[in-house]
Scaffold this motif. Structure first.
Motif, mmCIF file in Angstrom:
data_model
loop_
_atom_site.group_PDB
_atom_site.id
_atom_site.type_symbol
_atom_site.label_atom_id
_atom_site.label_comp_id
_atom_site.label_asym_id
_atom_site.label_seq_id
_atom_site.Cartn_x
_atom_site.Cartn_y
_atom_site.Cartn_z
ATOM 1 N N GLY A 140 -2.252 9.490 -14.235
ATOM 2 C CA GLY A 140 -1.491 10.509 -13.496
ATOM 3 C C GLY A 140 -2.445 11.437 -12.777
ATOM 4 N N VAL A 141 -1.899 12.391 -12.065
ATOM 5 C CA VAL A 141 -2.710 13.339 -11.300
ATOM 6 C C VAL A 141 -2.232 14.747 -11.652
ATOM 7 N N ALA A 142 -3.187 15.619 -12.054
ATOM 8 C CA ALA A 142 -2.837 17.009 -12.394
ATOM 9 C C ALA A 142 -2.435 17.764 -11.134
ATOM 10 N N VAL A 193 -7.742 16.109 -9.997
ATOM 11 C CA VAL A 193 -8.091 15.669 -11.352
ATOM 12 C C VAL A 193 -7.207 14.474 -11.684
ATOM 13 N N PHE A 194 -7.864 13.327 -11.873
ATOM 14 C CA PHE A 194 -7.181 12.073 -12.190
ATOM 15 C C PHE A 194 -7.204 11.920 -13.705
ATOM 16 N N LEU A 195 -6.067 11.649 -14.280
ATOM 17 C CA LEU A 195 -5.954 11.476 -15.734
ATOM 18 C C LEU A 195 -5.817 9.987 -16.005
ATOM 19 N N VAL A 217 -6.030 -0.723 -6.660
ATOM 20 C CA VAL A 217 -7.146 -0.077 -5.941
ATOM 21 C C VAL A 217 -6.602 1.208 -5.334
ATOM 22 N N SER A 218 -7.272 2.328 -5.603
ATOM 23 C CA SER A 218 -6.710 3.632 -5.254
ATOM 24 C C SER A 218 -7.757 4.508 -4.566
ATOM 25 N N LEU A 219 -7.516 4.846 -3.294
ATOM 26 C CA LEU A 219 -8.473 5.619 -2.477
ATOM 27 C C LEU A 219 -8.007 7.071 -2.367
ATOM 28 N N ARG A 230 -4.427 19.458 1.974
ATOM 29 C CA ARG A 230 -3.707 18.255 1.550
ATOM 30 C C ARG A 230 -4.659 17.262 0.907
ATOM 31 N N ARG A 231 -4.063 16.403 0.106
ATOM 32 C CA ARG A 231 -4.781 15.228 -0.406
ATOM 33 C C ARG A 231 -3.926 14.013 -0.075
ATOM 34 N N LEU A 232 -4.576 12.955 0.385
ATOM 35 C CA LEU A 232 -3.880 11.684 0.589
ATOM 36 C C LEU A 232 -4.463 10.661 -0.374
ATOM 37 N N ASN A 233 -3.607 9.853 -0.922
ATOM 38 C CA ASN A 233 -4.040 8.761 -1.794
ATOM 39 C C ASN A 233 -3.384 7.486 -1.300
ATOM 40 N N LEU A 234 -4.189 6.435 -1.193
ATOM 41 C CA LEU A 234 -3.662 5.121 -0.812
ATOM 42 C C LEU A 234 -3.836 4.199 -2.009
ATOM 43 N N CYS A 267 0.868 -1.184 0.000
ATOM 44 C CA CYS A 267 0.000 0.000 0.000
ATOM 45 C C CYS A 267 0.900 1.228 0.000
ATOM 46 N N LEU A 268 0.867 1.939 -1.123
ATOM 47 C CA LEU A 268 1.652 3.179 -1.262
ATOM 48 C C LEU A 268 0.796 4.343 -0.778
ATOM 49 N N ILE A 269 1.362 5.166 0.074
ATOM 50 C CA ILE A 269 0.657 6.342 0.590
ATOM 51 C C ILE A 269 1.255 7.569 -0.094
ATOM 52 N N ASN A 270 0.409 8.303 -0.817
ATOM 53 C CA ASN A 270 0.854 9.495 -1.539
ATOM 54 C C ASN A 270 0.255 10.725 -0.879
ATOM 55 N N GLU A 271 1.079 11.706 -0.567
ATOM 56 C CA GLU A 271 0.574 12.963 -0.012
ATOM 57 C C GLU A 271 0.838 14.104 -0.996
ATOM 58 N N LYS A 290 1.990 17.046 -8.169
ATOM 59 C CA LYS A 290 1.359 16.286 -9.254
ATOM 60 C C LYS A 290 2.116 14.999 -9.503
ATOM 61 N N LEU A 291 1.465 14.108 -10.231
ATOM 62 C CA LEU A 291 2.101 12.839 -10.603
ATOM 63 C C LEU A 291 2.002 12.714 -12.120
ATOM 64 N N SER A 292 3.148 12.633 -12.773
ATOM 65 C CA SER A 292 3.144 12.554 -14.242
ATOM 66 C C SER A 292 2.526 11.248 -14.710
ATOM 67 N N MET A 293 2.155 11.229 -15.965
ATOM 68 C CA MET A 293 1.552 10.027 -16.552
ATOM 69 C C MET A 293 2.561 8.876 -16.486
ATOM 70 N N HIS A 294 2.058 7.735 -16.026
ATOM 71 C CA HIS A 294 2.937 6.571 -15.883
ATOM 72 C C HIS A 294 2.087 5.302 -15.913
ATOM 73 N N GLN A 295 2.759 4.165 -16.051
ATOM 74 C CA GLN A 295 2.108 2.855 -15.902
ATOM 75 C C GLN A 295 2.600 2.241 -14.602
ATOM 76 N N ASP A 296 1.740 1.496 -13.912
ATOM 77 C CA ASP A 296 2.185 0.726 -12.746
ATOM 78 C C ASP A 296 2.654 -0.624 -13.283
ATOM 79 N N LYS A 297 3.942 -0.782 -13.428
ATOM 80 C CA LYS A 297 4.432 -2.017 -14.063
ATOM 81 C C LYS A 297 5.613 -2.629 -13.326
ATOM 82 N N ARG A 304 -12.809 13.814 -11.882
ATOM 83 C CA ARG A 304 -12.684 14.513 -10.599
ATOM 84 C C ARG A 304 -12.773 13.482 -9.482
ATOM 85 N N LEU A 305 -11.744 13.407 -8.664
ATOM 86 C CA LEU A 305 -11.757 12.490 -7.511
ATOM 87 C C LEU A 305 -11.914 13.306 -6.243
ATOM 88 N N VAL A 306 -12.911 12.950 -5.432
ATOM 89 C CA VAL A 306 -13.118 13.655 -4.170
ATOM 90 C C VAL A 306 -12.915 12.678 -3.018
HETATM 91 O O1 LIG Z 1 -2.891 9.816 -6.393
HETATM 92 C C1 LIG Z 1 -3.568 9.136 -7.163
HETATM 93 O O2 LIG Z 1 -4.785 9.254 -7.281
HETATM 94 C C2 LIG Z 1 -2.894 8.142 -8.096
HETATM 95 C C3 LIG Z 1 -1.613 7.573 -7.546
HETATM 96 C C4 LIG Z 1 -0.885 6.784 -8.588
HETATM 97 O O3 LIG Z 1 -1.153 6.867 -9.742
HETATM 98 C C5 LIG Z 1 0.203 5.911 -8.192
HETATM 99 O O4 LIG Z 1 0.588 5.865 -7.005
HETATM 100 O O5 LIG Z 1 0.742 5.224 -9.092
#
Ligand SMILES: O=C(O)CCC(=O)C(=O)O
Length: 218
Positions: free
Chosen positions: A191-193, A156-158, A147-149, A206-210, A120-124, A130-137, A172-174
């Motif tokens: 990615g995330v704008a 804005v999720f791209l 699964v992303s909370l 802040r925004r947190l993403n799991l 479980c990756l925690i993103n703050e 922002k998070l550039s466009m990428h693949q989870d590979k 739009r993710l809330v």
């Molecule tokens: O923050 C998000 O909504 C996406 C996070 C993401 O794309 C990632 O961790 O690979």
């Protein structure tokens, strides 16, 4: 104009299919959000958020930590999963049962029963991050979904396709939304704008993403 004026607003409990094998579960976490946040805070108290260096030498604007058997890390040598936190040299905190349960329920609702995440990756994000466009590979097991909370400020999720050439859609993710993607979309670029400023009732500016993943063995 508000950043989100052109994005549809959907009610809690609604489900939007965003691509083949990929869904957005609107307001999936409607209750116990404060408990989830408290749990996340206790994880980052043990393994503090930090800004990784990318292999290209940049410092990521998103601060990250992990829980679970494996954690995603990045440094000038590359991206990878590691059982030990490279800062503390300790194992990552165990994945709390309530987070595992949430990820499994969301995966099942999206059509992926038997999801067994081991990372479980925690993103703050703070405003501008922002998070550039990428693949989870970097995962060995590409059969399992991601699964992303989202919690805190809206983002804005791209979300595109497995081809980098395709233009991504914007969603739009809330707070409380969960996105699940797998199957034909497992390697979709996403990615995330840059996060817009705001004030969230629980998380402030802040925004947190799991992000839950099954890394699996090779
Ligand atoms: O923050 C998000 O909504 C996406 C996070 C993401 O794309 C990632 O961790 O690979």
């Amino acid at each position: 104009m508000d950043l989100f004026d052109d994005l549809p607003l959907l009610t809690d409990g609604a489900l939007t299919q965003i691509a083949p094998g990929a869904v957005l579960l609107h307001g999936f976490v409607r209750e116990a959000d404060a408990d989830l946040l408290q749990t996340t805070r206790s994880v980052v108290a043990q393994a503090p958020l930090r800004h990784w260096q990318t292999p290209g030498g940049y410092t990521m604007s998103v601060a990250m930590s992990n829980c679970g058997a494996l954690g995603w890390v990045s440094d000038p040598n590359g991206y990878r999963y590691a059982a030990l936190d490279p800062v503390s040299k300790l194992p990552w905190p165990a994945m709390p049962a309530c987070l595992l349960d949430l990820a499994q329920r969301a995966a099942a609702q999206a059509g992926y029963p038997h999801f067994q995440p081991d990372a479980c990756l925690i993103n703050e994000y703070v405003p501008g991050a922002k998070l550039s466009m990428h693949q989870d590979k970097d995962e060995n097991d590409l059969r399992a979904p991601i699964v992303s909370l989202s919690m805190g400020l809206p983002a804005v999720f791209l979300f595109g396709t497995p081809s980098r050439k395709d233009r991504p859609q914007r969603y739009r993710l809330v707070h409380g939304d969960v996105v699940v993607w797998g199957g034909p979309s497992r390697l979709a670029y996403h990615g995330v704008a840059a996060l817009a400023d705001g004030d969230h009732r629980l998380l402030g500016r802040r925004r947190l993403n799991l992000t839950f993943r099954c890394v699996g063995s090779a």
